[in-house]
Design a protein around this motif. Structure first.
Motif, PDB file in Angstrom:
ATOM      1  N   GLN A  93     -74.874 -62.123  56.453  1.00 44.45           N
ATOM      2  CA  GLN A  93     -74.187 -62.581  55.100  1.00 44.45           C
ATOM      3  C   GLN A  93     -74.252 -64.071  55.298  1.00 44.45           C
ATOM      4  O   GLN A  93     -74.084 -64.881  56.046  1.00 44.45           O
ATOM      5  N   ARG A  94     -74.716 -64.829  53.874  1.00 46.48           N
ATOM      6  CA  ARG A  94     -74.646 -66.173  53.571  1.00 46.48           C
ATOM      7  C   ARG A  94     -73.276 -66.746  53.591  1.00 46.48           C
ATOM      8  O   ARG A  94     -72.528 -66.319  52.691  1.00 46.48           O
ATOM      9  N   VAL A  95     -72.800 -67.555  54.368  1.00 46.30           N
ATOM     10  CA  VAL A  95     -71.422 -67.884  54.155  1.00 46.30           C
ATOM     11  C   VAL A  95     -71.275 -69.414  53.769  1.00 46.30           C
ATOM     12  O   VAL A  95     -71.874 -70.258  54.724  1.00 46.30           O
ATOM     13  N   TYR A  96     -70.809 -69.753  52.831  1.00 46.24           N
ATOM     14  CA  TYR A  96     -70.661 -71.035  52.391  1.00 46.24           C
ATOM     15  C   TYR A  96     -69.502 -71.726  52.717  1.00 46.24           C
ATOM     16  O   TYR A  96     -68.454 -70.930  52.951  1.00 46.24           O
ATOM     17  N   PHE A  97     -69.290 -73.170  53.222  1.00 47.51           N
ATOM     18  CA  PHE A  97     -68.285 -73.653  53.791  1.00 47.51           C
ATOM     19  C   PHE A  97     -68.027 -75.100  53.375  1.00 47.51           C
ATOM     20  O   PHE A  97     -69.009 -75.803  53.161  1.00 47.51           O
ATOM     21  N   PRO A  98     -66.850 -75.643  53.622  1.00 45.95           N
ATOM     22  CA  PRO A  98     -66.703 -77.160  53.371  1.00 45.95           C
ATOM     23  C   PRO A  98     -66.888 -77.750  54.721  1.00 45.95           C
ATOM     24  O   PRO A  98     -67.019 -77.145  55.737  1.00 45.95           O
ATOM     25  N   ILE A 143     -59.351 -60.650  67.789  1.00 47.08           N
ATOM     26  CA  ILE A 143     -58.934 -60.250  66.473  1.00 47.08           C
ATOM     27  C   ILE A 143     -59.813 -59.707  65.496  1.00 47.08           C
ATOM     28  O   ILE A 143     -59.256 -58.581  64.832  1.00 47.08           O
ATOM     29  N   GLN A 144     -60.991 -60.003  65.596  1.00 47.09           N
ATOM     30  CA  GLN A 144     -62.184 -59.458  64.996  1.00 47.09           C
ATOM     31  C   GLN A 144     -62.223 -57.773  65.199  1.00 47.09           C
ATOM     32  O   GLN A 144     -62.184 -57.067  64.620  1.00 47.09           O
ATOM     33  N   ILE A 197     -62.519 -68.909  55.062  1.00 44.96           N
ATOM     34  CA  ILE A 197     -63.987 -68.821  54.377  1.00 44.96           C
ATOM     35  C   ILE A 197     -64.387 -67.414  54.685  1.00 44.96           C
ATOM     36  O   ILE A 197     -65.599 -66.907  54.669  1.00 44.96           O
ATOM     37  N   GLY A 198     -63.615 -66.425  55.088  1.00 46.29           N
ATOM     38  CA  GLY A 198     -63.721 -64.979  55.172  1.00 46.29           C
ATOM     39  C   GLY A 198     -64.272 -64.642  56.569  1.00 46.29           C
ATOM     40  O   GLY A 198     -64.945 -63.437  56.755  1.00 46.29           O
ATOM     41  N   ALA A 199     -63.940 -65.385  57.631  1.00 45.81           N
ATOM     42  CA  ALA A 199     -64.375 -65.061  58.882  1.00 45.81           C
ATOM     43  C   ALA A 199     -63.832 -63.859  59.599  1.00 45.81           C
ATOM     44  O   ALA A 199     -64.256 -63.445  60.345  1.00 45.81           O
ATOM     45  N   SER A 200     -62.808 -63.447  59.025  1.00 45.86           N
ATOM     46  CA  SER A 200     -62.075 -61.932  59.442  1.00 45.86           C
ATOM     47  C   SER A 200     -62.768 -61.004  58.571  1.00 45.86           C
ATOM     48  O   SER A 200     -62.867 -59.790  59.206  1.00 45.86           O
ATOM     49  N   ALA A 201     -62.947 -61.135  57.441  1.00 45.93           N
ATOM     50  CA  ALA A 201     -63.142 -60.167  56.441  1.00 45.93           C
ATOM     51  C   ALA A 201     -64.761 -59.710  56.540  1.00 45.93           C
ATOM     52  O   ALA A 201     -65.282 -58.379  56.594  1.00 45.93           O
ATOM     53  N   ILE A 202     -65.759 -60.764  57.000  1.00 46.24           N
ATOM     54  CA  ILE A 202     -67.212 -60.204  57.173  1.00 46.24           C
ATOM     55  C   ILE A 202     -67.533 -59.309  58.105  1.00 46.24           C
ATOM     56  O   ILE A 202     -68.165 -58.302  57.928  1.00 46.24           O
ATOM     57  N   PRO A 203     -66.953 -59.535  59.392  1.00 44.50           N
ATOM     58  CA  PRO A 203     -67.124 -58.489  60.506  1.00 44.50           C
ATOM     59  C   PRO A 203     -66.643 -57.168  59.855  1.00 44.50           C
ATOM     60  O   PRO A 203     -67.280 -56.139  60.356  1.00 44.50           O
ATOM     61  N   LEU A 240     -66.559 -55.923  56.841  1.00 41.38           N
ATOM     62  CA  LEU A 240     -67.546 -55.392  55.919  1.00 41.38           C
ATOM     63  C   LEU A 240     -68.598 -54.988  56.451  1.00 41.38           C
ATOM     64  O   LEU A 240     -69.108 -53.815  56.284  1.00 41.38           O
ATOM     65  N   ALA A 241     -69.124 -55.767  57.710  1.00 45.90           N
ATOM     66  CA  ALA A 241     -70.390 -55.293  58.124  1.00 45.90           C
ATOM     67  C   ALA A 241     -70.361 -54.232  59.144  1.00 45.90           C
ATOM     68  O   ALA A 241     -71.214 -53.309  59.187  1.00 45.90           O
ATOM     69  N   SER A 242     -69.097 -53.667  59.896  1.00 48.76           N
ATOM     70  CA  SER A 242     -69.038 -52.399  60.461  1.00 48.76           C
ATOM     71  C   SER A 242     -68.517 -51.438  59.777  1.00 48.76           C
ATOM     72  O   SER A 242     -68.421 -50.260  60.477  1.00 48.76           O
ATOM     73  N   ASN A 243     -67.923 -51.514  58.667  1.00 49.72           N
ATOM     74  CA  ASN A 243     -67.341 -50.334  57.968  1.00 49.72           C
ATOM     75  C   ASN A 243     -68.018 -50.456  56.469  1.00 49.72           C
ATOM     76  O   ASN A 243     -67.181 -50.829  55.409  1.00 49.72           O
ATOM     77  N   LYS A 244     -69.264 -49.860  56.308  1.00 49.92           N
ATOM     78  CA  LYS A 244     -69.778 -49.807  54.935  1.00 49.92           C
ATOM     79  C   LYS A 244     -68.940 -49.247  53.957  1.00 49.92           C
ATOM     80  O   LYS A 244     -69.335 -49.463  52.809  1.00 49.92           O
TER      81      LYS A 244
END
Length: 92
Positions: A25-30, A49-50, A70-76, A78-82
């Motif tokens: 996933q492309r992750v945009y961040f400050p 925690i992931q 920035i979604g660091a907890s949500a992205i994994p 999403l990736a592991s539970n389609k």
């Protein structure tokens, strides 16, 4: 030494682009984001925690990540539970 140089280059390149790829996933961040720096530098963000969140979200329809940064907890998750729908937001 070479690994440190490579990590530094990846971090500088990500800051210049203002995004990096994580779990395809492309992750945009400050540019000042400590979370993004840790992910680019180490390749992970709070791995224990992931793992806990990923296992916990395995049998749910919707996973809410409130205070997502920035979604660091949500992205994994999403990736592991389609089949799991992920809703993440950072209230400000």
């Amino acid at each position: 030494m070479l690994g440190r140089i490579v990590r530094r280059y990846r971090l500088l390149a990500a800051r210049r682009r203002k995004y990096f790829f994580w779990y395809s996933q492309r992750v945009y961040f400050p540019t000042h984001s400590a979370v993004a720096k840790t992910i680019v530098w180490n390749g992970n963000w709070e791995p224990s925690i992931q793992a806990l969140l990923t296992r916990g979200a395995a049998n749910v329809d919707t996973f809410f990540d409130v205070g997502a940064n920035i979604g660091a907890s949500a992205i994994p998750v999403l990736a592991s539970n389609k089949k799991t729908r992920v809703v993440s937001f950072e209230p400000s």
